[in-house]
Design an enzyme around this catalytic site. Structure first.
Site, short mmCIF file in Angstrom:
data_model
loop_
_atom_site.label_atom_id
_atom_site.label_comp_id
_atom_site.label_asym_id
_atom_site.label_seq_id
_atom_site.Cartn_x
_atom_site.Cartn_y
_atom_site.Cartn_z
N THR A 127 -22.47 28.55 12.35
CA THR A 127 -21.23 27.83 12.03
C THR A 127 -20.70 28.12 10.63
OG1 THR A 127 -20.43 25.60 11.46
CG2 THR A 127 -22.80 25.88 11.53
N GLU A 129 -19.74 25.91 8.77
CA GLU A 129 -20.26 24.84 7.90
C GLU A 129 -21.36 25.36 6.99
OE1 GLU A 129 -20.00 21.29 7.19
OE2 GLU A 129 -17.99 21.76 7.86
N TYR A 151 -26.37 18.80 8.68
CA TYR A 151 -25.98 19.69 9.78
C TYR A 151 -25.93 21.15 9.31
CZ TYR A 151 -22.94 22.13 13.10
OH TYR A 151 -22.42 23.05 13.98
N LYS A 155 -28.48 24.40 10.09
CA LYS A 155 -27.93 25.61 10.72
C LYS A 155 -28.24 26.86 9.86
CE LYS A 155 -25.61 24.32 14.55
NZ LYS A 155 -25.62 24.98 15.85
P1 NAP Z 1 -20.98 19.93 21.76
O1 NAP Z 1 -19.79 19.79 22.66
O2 NAP Z 1 -21.37 18.81 20.88
O3 NAP Z 1 -22.24 20.33 22.69
C1 NAP Z 1 -23.54 20.32 22.19
C2 NAP Z 1 -24.48 20.54 23.34
O4 NAP Z 1 -25.84 20.51 22.86
C3 NAP Z 1 -24.41 19.46 24.45
O5 NAP Z 1 -24.58 20.09 25.69
C4 NAP Z 1 -25.60 18.58 24.12
O6 NAP Z 1 -26.10 17.86 25.22
C5 NAP Z 1 -26.59 19.65 23.71
N1 NAP Z 1 -27.75 19.14 22.99
C6 NAP Z 1 -27.79 18.34 21.90
N2 NAP Z 1 -29.05 18.11 21.53
C7 NAP Z 1 -29.86 18.76 22.43
C8 NAP Z 1 -31.24 18.89 22.59
N3 NAP Z 1 -32.10 18.28 21.77
N4 NAP Z 1 -31.72 19.65 23.61
C9 NAP Z 1 -30.86 20.25 24.47
N5 NAP Z 1 -29.53 20.15 24.37
C10 NAP Z 1 -29.03 19.42 23.36
O7 NAP Z 1 -20.81 21.22 20.83
P2 NAP Z 1 -19.87 22.50 21.02
O8 NAP Z 1 -18.60 22.24 20.32
O9 NAP Z 1 -19.88 22.92 22.43
O10 NAP Z 1 -20.66 23.56 20.12
C11 NAP Z 1 -21.67 24.37 20.69
C12 NAP Z 1 -22.56 24.90 19.56
O11 NAP Z 1 -21.79 25.65 18.65
C13 NAP Z 1 -23.26 23.82 18.74
O12 NAP Z 1 -24.53 24.33 18.39
C14 NAP Z 1 -22.41 23.69 17.50
O13 NAP Z 1 -23.18 23.24 16.41
C15 NAP Z 1 -21.94 25.12 17.32
N6 NAP Z 1 -20.65 25.29 16.68
C16 NAP Z 1 -19.56 24.63 17.17
C17 NAP Z 1 -18.32 24.85 16.57
C18 NAP Z 1 -17.08 24.16 17.08
O14 NAP Z 1 -16.09 24.10 16.33
N7 NAP Z 1 -17.07 23.63 18.29
C19 NAP Z 1 -18.20 25.75 15.50
C20 NAP Z 1 -19.34 26.42 15.06
C21 NAP Z 1 -20.55 26.19 15.66
P3 NAP Z 1 -25.52 16.39 25.59
O15 NAP Z 1 -24.29 16.67 26.41
O16 NAP Z 1 -26.65 15.80 26.36
O17 NAP Z 1 -25.22 15.69 24.30
N1 GDD Z 2 -14.45 13.78 12.83
C1 GDD Z 2 -13.50 13.34 11.99
N2 GDD Z 2 -12.93 12.12 12.21
N3 GDD Z 2 -13.14 14.13 10.95
C2 GDD Z 2 -12.15 13.68 10.14
C3 GDD Z 2 -11.52 12.45 10.32
C4 GDD Z 2 -11.93 11.62 11.41
O1 GDD Z 2 -11.43 10.52 11.62
N4 GDD Z 2 -10.58 12.30 9.35
C5 GDD Z 2 -10.62 13.39 8.60
N5 GDD Z 2 -11.58 14.25 9.07
C6 GDD Z 2 -11.92 15.56 8.48
C7 GDD Z 2 -13.41 15.75 8.21
O2 GDD Z 2 -13.78 15.12 6.99
C8 GDD Z 2 -13.46 17.28 8.14
O3 GDD Z 2 -13.07 17.72 6.87
C9 GDD Z 2 -12.39 17.72 9.14
O4 GDD Z 2 -11.60 16.56 9.43
C10 GDD Z 2 -12.94 18.27 10.45
O5 GDD Z 2 -13.88 17.36 10.97
P1 GDD Z 2 -14.50 17.55 12.44
O6 GDD Z 2 -13.43 17.68 13.44
O7 GDD Z 2 -15.53 16.47 12.62
O8 GDD Z 2 -15.17 19.00 12.36
P2 GDD Z 2 -16.10 19.67 11.25
O9 GDD Z 2 -15.28 20.74 10.60
O10 GDD Z 2 -16.77 18.69 10.40
O11 GDD Z 2 -17.22 20.34 12.17
C11 GDD Z 2 -16.86 21.06 13.34
O12 GDD Z 2 -16.69 22.44 13.03
C12 GDD Z 2 -17.87 23.09 12.54
C13 GDD Z 2 -17.47 24.55 12.24
O13 GDD Z 2 -16.88 24.62 10.97
C14 GDD Z 2 -17.99 20.85 14.37
O14 GDD Z 2 -17.59 21.40 15.60
C15 GDD Z 2 -19.27 21.54 13.93
O15 GDD Z 2 -20.22 21.47 15.00
C16 GDD Z 2 -18.94 23.00 13.62
O16 GDD Z 2 -20.10 23.69 13.20
#
Ligand code: NAP
Ligand code: GDD
Length: 338
Positions: A127, A129, A151, A155
């Site tokens: 990520t 992050e 987090y 990672k």
């Molecule tokens: P998500 O919707 O939160 O999905 C996370 C998945 O991980 C869910 O299926 C969850 O299962 C499963 N999980 C959590 N803890 C587990 C455990 N102990 N054993 C097995 N499964 C587990 O996240 P996503 O947005 O699809 O992201 C997928 C991956 O990419 C994550 O690793 C995230 O950190 C990474 N990532 C996401 C983003 C983004 O912007 N979306 C960006 C960069 C990296 P449950 O349904 O049971 O909770």
């Molecule tokens: N969640 C959330 N809720 N975020 C807020 C809010 C709120 O009410 N208000 C402001 N924010 C700001 C957070 O402080 C952050 O700066 C930004 O919105 C994005 O927050 P999220 O949508 O929670 O995403 P993230 O950037 O912290 O993390 C996501 O992206 C990462 C990749 O850069 C997640 O998907 C991570 O799993 C992923 O790795």
């Protein structure tokens, strides 16, 4: 030709939904792991459950024996680790748990591969992050990591241990370094989904107010459907490697709110500063305010990715722009409210 077999940890999440679709369309056998839950964990992937090439198993990446058993039983050609406690804000409340899942869980999968079959290809969901508090205006594979949360820190461990196992045991183990990606399948407590869901309801008179945290952080937002294509391509390369996946465009949370309001034809005006900042509608009613509750102890102020390497080696670039993404997410909200 023999069907490829994928094993997906994290199949029930946002990316699991899109990756399953992509792999089933490419004629893979797709195996996924669900955790025991008091509610239905397979809600997102319901439409695949009757597909003859789709199989779901119980497991958890914190349960080493369950991983080893699944790898031995399924004999996957590719393993995608999407499993994580993926909420940055929540990781400050559950730091040990987050480290256990996001760091040690990854090591357990690598150990299972090492002990079973070195030919299995492995993808780790890294990520942006991990860059955290960066001084680079745009981040690529050579940018230093400086994570700002449990987090991000977990990672970083996962990223390095994946590289270690690649180098030490000659495993095909690759890291994606994905910037934020969203979709209608996004979890409810991420900021894009929260904004779109709330503003859609406010525009229909079904909700009064949206309360947010830091409005001035900048994020590089793409569409999950585009990003899982990159994830798949990463494992189809001749050699394992690490790739930044991003759009190269950044917006503040406030700009995201403004873009959403515009598409909803909701007229808003901003007033005040800091915790007193509000947005009012055409009738002067406050529909958005700010609360400390949603601030994090540490913030990542800006993220903007440089995906030149992915463009060159993977022939990948993001296709869906931010307005198209927001439009699709709004339409999904409207449909679920109808
Ligand atoms: P998500 O919707 O939160 O999905 C996370 C998945 O991980 C869910 O299926 C969850 O299962 C499963 N999980 C959590 N803890 C587990 C455990 N102990 N054993 C097995 N499964 C587990 O996240 P996503 O947005 O699809 O992201 C997928 C991956 O990419 C994550 O690793 C995230 O950190 C990474 N990532 C996401 C983003 C983004 O912007 N979306 C960006 C960069 C990296 P449950 O349904 O049971 O909770
Ligand atoms: N969640 C959330 N809720 N975020 C807020 C809010 C709120 O009410 N208000 C402001 N924010 C700001 C957070 O402080 C952050 O700066 C930004 O919105 C994005 O927050 P999220 O949508 O929670 O995403 P993230 O950037 O912290 O993390 C996501 O992206 C990462 C990749 O850069 C997640 O998907 C991570 O799993 C992923 O790795």
């Amino acid at each position: 030709m023999k069907k490829k077999i994928a094993l997906i940890f994290g199949i029930t999440g946002q990316d699991g939904y899109y990756l399953s679709d992509l792999l089933l369309n490419k004629n893979y056998k797709v195996h996924g792991v669900k955790r025991r839950s008091s509610s239905v964990p397979t809600k997102r992937i319901e439409k695949y459950l009757n597909n003859k090439n789709f199989f779901i198993h119980y497991g958890d990446i914190t349960d080493t024996s369950s991983i080893q058993n699944l790898v031995e039983k399924i004999k996957p050609t590719e393993i995608y680790n999407l499993a994580a406690q993926s909420h940055v804000g929540v990781s400050f409340f559950t730091p040990l748990y987050t480290a256990n899942v996001n760091a040690i869980g990854v090591l357990s999968i690598l150990e299972a591969i090492k002990n079973t079959n070195h030919k299995i290809k492995f993808y780790q969901a890294g990520t942006s992050e991990m860059f955290g508090k960066t001084i680079s205006k745009i981040q690529n594979e050579n940018t230093n990591f400086n994570p700002q949360s449990p987090y991000g820190t977990a990672k970083v461990f996962a990223h390095h241990i994946t590289k270690n196992y690649r180098d030490a045991y000659n495993l095909f183990a690759s890291n994606g370094i994905l910037f934020n990606h969203e979709s209608p399948m996004r979890g409810e407590n991420f900021v894009t989904k929260k904004i779109i869901s709330s503003l859609t309801k406010i525009s229909l008179g079904l909700q009064k107010k949206l309360i947010l945290g830091n409005l001035y952080a900048k994020r590089d937002w793409g569409h999950a459907k585009d990003y899982v294509e990159a994830i798949h391509k990463i494992l189809q390369q001749k050699k394992p490697d690490d790739y930044v996946i991003s759009t190269g465009k950044e917006y503040t949370i406030k700009e995201f709110v403004n873009m959403t309001a515009k598409l909803l034809k909701l007229k808003i005006k901003w007033r005040g500063k800091g915790l007193k900042e509000i947005a009012i509608d055409a009738n002067g009613k406050t529909i958005i305010s700010v609360s400390k509750v949603y601030y994090r102890p540490l913030e990542v102020d800006y993220l903007k990715g440089d995906s030149a390497k992915a463009k060159k080696n993977l022939k990948w670039q993001s296709k869906i722009n931010i307005n198209e993404l927001i439009r699709e997410m709004i339409d999904f909200e409207l449909q679920s409210l109808a």
